[in-house]
Write an enzyme that holds these catalytic residues in place. Sequence first.
Site, PDB file in Angstrom:
ATOM      1  N   CYS A  66       0.841  -1.195   0.000  1.00 14.06           N
ATOM      2  CA  CYS A  66       0.000   0.000   0.000  1.00 14.06           C
ATOM      3  C   CYS A  66       0.882   1.253   0.000  1.00 14.06           C
ATOM      4  CB  CYS A  66      -1.010  -0.031   1.135  1.00 14.06           C
ATOM      5  SG  CYS A  66      -2.343   1.188   0.899  1.00 14.06           S
ATOM      6  N   HIS A 170      -3.828  -4.476  -0.245  1.00 19.48           N
ATOM      7  CA  HIS A 170      -3.379  -5.103   0.996  1.00 19.48           C
ATOM      8  C   HIS A 170      -3.457  -6.619   0.856  1.00 19.48           C
ATOM      9  CE1 HIS A 170      -3.052  -1.602   3.682  1.00 19.48           C
ATOM     10  NE2 HIS A 170      -3.955  -1.072   2.865  1.00 19.48           N
ATOM     11  N   GLU A 172      -2.446  -8.798   2.921  1.00 16.28           N
ATOM     12  CA  GLU A 172      -2.777  -9.370   4.231  1.00 16.28           C
ATOM     13  C   GLU A 172      -4.272  -9.299   4.522  1.00 16.28           C
ATOM     14  OE1 GLU A 172      -2.360  -5.000   5.223  1.00 16.28           O
ATOM     15  OE2 GLU A 172      -1.569  -6.375   3.708  1.00 16.28           O
TER      16      GLU A 172
END
Length: 188
Positions: A66, A170, A172
């Site tokens: 990001c 993102h 994750e």
Amino acid sequence: MGNLRSVEKAVEFLGFKCVVSSSLVGATKLIIPGVGAFGAAMERLEPLRSDILAFASSGQPLLGICLGQQLLFDSSEELGEHVGLGLVPGRVRYLPAGMGLKVPHVGWSPLSYKASGGLATGGLQGEQVYFVHSLYTDCEESSDIAATATYGLEFAAAVQKKNVWGTQFHPEKSSSVGLRILRNFLEC
């Protein structure tokens, strides 16, 4: 600047050791996550700038997530003019306003892979990843773009320049797709 714990948990979930540190001594891979403003993040990274550049020059794998992807670039227009790490040629620009789309871009969007191997290994065209951003990376060299997404305009959703990787999204927070991309990085 932000999402350290969620990235740490994702890396550990994949079975890898993760250390959050302000030192690169002994590091074999480096992840620079980030949520926040470019200028403030660069100020926080300034004490590590030479270490980060040396790490990248050594050929060791580096991933920006990001804001972390944005920091890899030469410069940003966010809240003024700011100099980045200069690892990927290009500039960080605001998503265009007035196109009938809300900014920031928050939500799931499909990827269009422009590369095979590396970050894109095992990727399927159109698989969805999670974004939260108001700016995008404008690559000077199209060969550095690993994947694109579209939100008013097509932008670099992921970059890869040799050992330096970046995701505007993102991983994750992008379910199995994001975890696969993180695993690709951790296994490179």
